[in-house]
Design a protein around this motif. Structure first.
Motif, PDB file in Angstrom:
ATOM      1  N   LEU A  63      -8.722  14.288 -22.578  1.00 28.51           N
ATOM      2  CA  LEU A  63      -7.558  13.621 -21.770  1.00 28.51           C
ATOM      3  C   LEU A  63      -6.737  13.800 -20.228  1.00 28.51           C
ATOM      4  O   LEU A  63      -6.470  12.758 -19.653  1.00 28.51           O
ATOM      5  N   SER A  64      -7.938  14.600 -20.176  1.00 33.11           N
ATOM      6  CA  SER A  64      -7.138  14.872 -18.468  1.00 33.11           C
ATOM      7  C   SER A  64      -8.091  14.189 -17.704  1.00 33.11           C
ATOM      8  O   SER A  64      -7.906  13.889 -16.477  1.00 33.11           O
ATOM      9  N   TYR A  65      -8.850  14.570 -18.117  1.00 40.14           N
ATOM     10  CA  TYR A  65     -10.440  13.309 -17.546  1.00 40.14           C
ATOM     11  C   TYR A  65      -9.762  11.737 -17.084  1.00 40.14           C
ATOM     12  O   TYR A  65      -9.797  11.416 -16.123  1.00 40.14           O
ATOM     13  N   ALA A  66      -9.180  11.701 -17.862  1.00 41.63           N
ATOM     14  CA  ALA A  66      -9.492   9.621 -18.611  1.00 41.63           C
ATOM     15  C   ALA A  66      -7.299  10.179 -17.641  1.00 41.63           C
ATOM     16  O   ALA A  66      -8.201   9.139 -16.893  1.00 41.63           O
ATOM     17  N   SER A  67      -6.673  10.522 -17.660  1.00 39.44           N
ATOM     18  CA  SER A  67      -5.932  10.876 -16.560  1.00 39.44           C
ATOM     19  C   SER A  67      -5.742  11.180 -14.982  1.00 39.44           C
ATOM     20  O   SER A  67      -5.289  10.118 -13.843  1.00 39.44           O
ATOM     21  N   LEU A  68      -7.380  11.857 -15.113  1.00 37.55           N
ATOM     22  CA  LEU A  68      -7.415  11.674 -13.313  1.00 37.55           C
ATOM     23  C   LEU A  68      -8.318  10.211 -12.980  1.00 37.55           C
ATOM     24  O   LEU A  68      -7.746  10.065 -12.024  1.00 37.55           O
ATOM     25  N   TYR A  69      -9.021   9.492 -13.643  1.00 36.35           N
ATOM     26  CA  TYR A  69      -9.828   8.897 -13.346  1.00 36.35           C
ATOM     27  C   TYR A  69      -8.679   7.531 -13.139  1.00 36.35           C
ATOM     28  O   TYR A  69      -9.083   6.289 -12.856  1.00 36.35           O
ATOM     29  N   LEU A  70      -7.544   7.547 -14.524  1.00 37.28           N
ATOM     30  CA  LEU A  70      -6.754   6.436 -14.026  1.00 37.28           C
ATOM     31  C   LEU A  70      -5.847   7.014 -12.818  1.00 37.28           C
ATOM     32  O   LEU A  70      -5.300   4.962 -12.489  1.00 37.28           O
ATOM     33  N   TRP A  71      -5.457   7.602 -12.461  1.00 40.77           N
ATOM     34  CA  TRP A  71      -4.580   8.410 -10.613  1.00 40.77           C
ATOM     35  C   TRP A  71      -6.221   7.140 -10.452  1.00 40.77           C
ATOM     36  O   TRP A  71      -5.026   6.751  -9.161  1.00 40.77           O
ATOM     37  N   ARG A  72      -6.914   8.081 -10.466  1.00 38.69           N
ATOM     38  CA  ARG A  72      -7.786   7.245  -9.120  1.00 38.69           C
ATOM     39  C   ARG A  72      -7.970   5.756  -8.904  1.00 38.69           C
ATOM     40  O   ARG A  72      -8.084   5.381  -7.874  1.00 38.69           O
ATOM     41  N   SER A  73      -8.002   5.095 -10.218  1.00 41.26           N
ATOM     42  CA  SER A  73      -7.918   3.510 -10.207  1.00 41.26           C
ATOM     43  C   SER A  73      -7.360   2.903  -9.330  1.00 41.26           C
ATOM     44  O   SER A  73      -7.026   2.086  -8.849  1.00 41.26           O
TER      45      SER A  73
ATOM     46  N   LEU B  42      -5.015  24.742 -14.888  1.00 35.37           N
ATOM     47  CA  LEU B  42      -5.450  25.929 -15.885  1.00 35.37           C
ATOM     48  C   LEU B  42      -6.671  25.155 -15.746  1.00 35.37           C
ATOM     49  O   LEU B  42      -8.065  25.367 -16.775  1.00 35.37           O
ATOM     50  N   GLY B  43      -7.031  23.443 -15.348  1.00 38.61           N
ATOM     51  CA  GLY B  43      -8.092  23.372 -16.250  1.00 38.61           C
ATOM     52  C   GLY B  43      -8.463  23.231 -17.481  1.00 38.61           C
ATOM     53  O   GLY B  43      -8.945  22.426 -17.855  1.00 38.61           O
ATOM     54  N   ARG B  44      -7.182  22.276 -17.878  1.00 37.42           N
ATOM     55  CA  ARG B  44      -7.142  22.211 -19.670  1.00 37.42           C
ATOM     56  C   ARG B  44      -7.901  20.719 -20.137  1.00 37.42           C
ATOM     57  O   ARG B  44      -7.005  19.901 -19.087  1.00 37.42           O
ATOM     58  N   PRO B  45      -8.309  20.751 -20.658  1.00 39.03           N
ATOM     59  CA  PRO B  45      -8.938  19.243 -20.225  1.00 39.03           C
ATOM     60  C   PRO B  45      -8.915  17.088 -21.748  1.00 39.03           C
ATOM     61  O   PRO B  45      -9.342  17.406 -21.182  1.00 39.03           O
ATOM     62  N   ASN B  46      -7.658  18.593 -22.018  1.00 37.13           N
ATOM     63  CA  ASN B  46      -6.884  17.303 -23.035  1.00 37.13           C
ATOM     64  C   ASN B  46      -5.306  17.022 -22.927  1.00 37.13           C
ATOM     65  O   ASN B  46      -5.246  16.789 -23.858  1.00 37.13           O
ATOM     66  N   LEU B  47      -4.948  17.098 -21.450  1.00 33.68           N
ATOM     67  CA  LEU B  47      -3.709  17.280 -21.278  1.00 33.68           C
ATOM     68  C   LEU B  47      -3.322  15.225 -20.806  1.00 33.68           C
ATOM     69  O   LEU B  47      -4.514  14.817 -19.918  1.00 33.68           O
ATOM     70  N   PHE B  48      -2.450  14.647 -21.165  1.00 33.71           N
ATOM     71  CA  PHE B  48      -2.124  12.867 -20.491  1.00 33.71           C
ATOM     72  C   PHE B  48      -0.514  12.791 -20.365  1.00 33.71           C
ATOM     73  O   PHE B  48       0.160  13.077 -22.294  1.00 33.71           O
ATOM     74  N   PRO B  49       0.189  13.137 -19.348  1.00 35.37           N
ATOM     75  CA  PRO B  49       1.500  13.244 -19.067  1.00 35.37           C
ATOM     76  C   PRO B  49       2.390  11.665 -19.132  1.00 35.37           C
ATOM     77  O   PRO B  49       1.927  11.098 -17.966  1.00 35.37           O
ATOM     78  N   PHE B  50       2.476  11.402 -20.120  1.00 33.25           N
ATOM     79  CA  PHE B  50       3.316  10.705 -21.309  1.00 33.25           C
ATOM     80  C   PHE B  50       4.227   9.341 -19.993  1.00 33.25           C
ATOM     81  O   PHE B  50       4.143   8.391 -19.826  1.00 33.25           O
TER      82      PHE B  50
ATOM     83  N   GLU C 296      -2.103   4.223 -28.591  1.00 31.83           N
ATOM     84  CA  GLU C 296      -2.828   4.273 -29.408  1.00 31.83           C
ATOM     85  C   GLU C 296      -3.947   4.141 -28.348  1.00 31.83           C
ATOM     86  O   GLU C 296      -5.082   4.274 -28.971  1.00 31.83           O
ATOM     87  N   TYR C 297      -3.200   3.296 -27.136  1.00 29.29           N
ATOM     88  CA  TYR C 297      -4.689   3.770 -26.516  1.00 29.29           C
ATOM     89  C   TYR C 297      -5.555   5.139 -26.213  1.00 29.29           C
ATOM     90  O   TYR C 297      -7.142   4.741 -26.146  1.00 29.29           O
ATOM     91  N   ILE C 298      -5.030   5.841 -26.123  1.00 25.53           N
ATOM     92  CA  ILE C 298      -5.492   7.379 -26.019  1.00 25.53           C
ATOM     93  C   ILE C 298      -6.467   8.389 -26.573  1.00 25.53           C
ATOM     94  O   ILE C 298      -6.924   8.929 -26.905  1.00 25.53           O
ATOM     95  N   LYS C 299      -5.818   7.428 -28.486  1.00 21.92           N
ATOM     96  CA  LYS C 299      -6.665   7.852 -29.709  1.00 21.92           C
ATOM     97  C   LYS C 299      -8.239   7.985 -29.197  1.00 21.92           C
ATOM     98  O   LYS C 299      -8.954   8.713 -29.761  1.00 21.92           O
ATOM     99  N   ASP C 300      -8.793   7.087 -28.417  1.00 17.44           N
ATOM    100  CA  ASP C 300     -10.159   6.992 -28.426  1.00 17.44           C
ATOM    101  C   ASP C 300     -10.203   8.323 -26.783  1.00 17.44           C
ATOM    102  O   ASP C 300     -11.969   7.958 -26.416  1.00 17.44           O
ATOM    103  N   TRP C 301     -10.149   8.347 -26.543  1.00 16.96           N
ATOM    104  CA  TRP C 301      -9.965   9.336 -24.731  1.00 16.96           C
ATOM    105  C   TRP C 301      -9.849  10.952 -25.358  1.00 16.96           C
ATOM    106  O   TRP C 301     -10.389  11.560 -24.983  1.00 16.96           O
ATOM    107  N   GLU C 302     -10.066  10.914 -26.244  1.00 14.54           N
ATOM    108  CA  GLU C 302     -10.053  12.781 -27.244  1.00 14.54           C
ATOM    109  C   GLU C 302     -10.774  13.058 -27.612  1.00 14.54           C
ATOM    110  O   GLU C 302     -11.919  12.425 -27.164  1.00 14.54           O
ATOM    111  N   PRO C 303     -11.397  14.086 -26.509  1.00 16.37           N
ATOM    112  CA  PRO C 303     -10.661  15.308 -26.420  1.00 16.37           C
ATOM    113  C   PRO C 303     -10.881  15.140 -24.887  1.00 16.37           C
ATOM    114  O   PRO C 303     -10.460  17.227 -24.299  1.00 16.37           O
TER     115      PRO C 303
END
Length: 288
Positions: free
Chosen positions: A276-286, A233-241, A267-274
């Motif tokens: 979080l999905s992009y944070a997840s994607l780029y972390l996977w890429r890393s 669905l392309g939702r932008p603010n997901l972070f699968p812990f 604690e880490y993800i507080k700075d990455w909202e809204p």
């Protein structure tokens, strides 16, 4: 054959997209040609759209072929949505410039959150991938789709819910599905056929409402729903812990000698909202 030319706002790294999705053997792409064939269903009609990059990361442009006829506009809109051409990444990139992810975002600049080719496909794929290593998960998905799906122009379409609902557990067991995973796949298909699960209606619901609705399905947990929300669905603010890849990426990012706890991740993800999905994607890429 008509050829549509599309120009979008950069950055958009299509080569990075192809690299990331090339691991899935069902995706038909050509890295040298910078192209991918996308299977889409429009009102029951299977269409294969071929997308070829003709621009750069900073000035992205594409040609789209294979979408002639009555469904041309709908197909082009679907391709635009799936590849997220309608979601400029400038704001996302600027947002992460002031976070711990700045270097990762610079390294993988312009990586879009492209979607699986349908929510139905995203959900079944997530079920298959549960608790399996990536390589075998892709192998199992390919067996399932090539056995029970159908092929158009060299591209496989997932089997319809009606087809999957008609299967027996033993048939999927022959492909090396576990009993439970086979039951989950067939159960979800039956829910769609019977009308108790309407995937098209999810587009208009909130993340929380979707979580509350789908968690009732047998075999569907938070991780599976988060994958659907993000890639279906392309939702932008997901972070699968619970995702092991994200845990490993954070371990690498923060030079930890162990995986982070959920409390640390929160604690880490507080700075990455809204975003979080992009944070997840780029972390996977890393770590890919």
């Amino acid at each position: 054959m008509d050829l549509e030319t599309i120009k979008i706002t950069g950055p958009y790294n299509f080569d990075g997209v192809l690299d990331r999705i090339s691991r899935d053997p069902l995706n038909v792409l050509n890295l040298e040609e910078r192209s991918i064939k996308i299977p889409i269903m429009i009102e029951g009609t299977p269409i294969v759209a071929k997308v070829t990059a003709i621009g750069t990361t900073n000035e992205p442009a594409f040609t789209v072929s294979g979408i002639d006829g009555d469904h041309k506009e709908q197909a082009l809109n679907r391709v635009t949505h799936l590849l997220q051409w309608d979601t400029p990444l400038t704001e996302v990139n600027n947002f992460f410039n002031n976070t711990d992810l700045k270097e990762i975002f610079e390294q993988h600049k312009g990586t879009p959150l492209i979607l699986d080719f349908s929510p139905y496909r995203a959900l079944l794929k997530a079920i298959v991938h549960q608790q399996l290593n990536l390589s075998f998960a892709y192998t199992l998905t390919k067996r399932f789709v090539t056995t029970y799906g159908f092929e158009v122009d060299g591209v496989y379409f997932y089997p319809s819910p009606e087809k999957v609902a008609s299967l027996q557990v033993e048939e999927l067991r022959e492909l090396q599905f576990s009993n439970r995973k086979a039951e989950y796949m067939i159960g979800i298909a039956k829910a769609i056929v019977e009308g108790t699960l309407d995937l098209d209606s999810l587009h208009n619901k909130s993340d929380d409402d979707i979580m509350e609705e789908l968690i009732k399905l047998k075999g569907v947990g938070p991780w599976t729903i988060q994958c659907l929300l993000m890639f279906g669905l392309g939702r932008p603010n997901l972070f699968p812990f619970a995702d092991i890849g994200l845990q490993n990426a954070l371990k690498k990012l923060y030079n930890m000698d162990r995986k982070p706890t959920k409390e640390e991740m929160e604690e880490y993800i507080k700075d990455w909202e809204p975003y979080l999905s992009y944070a997840s994607l780029y972390l996977w890429r890393s770590i890919e």
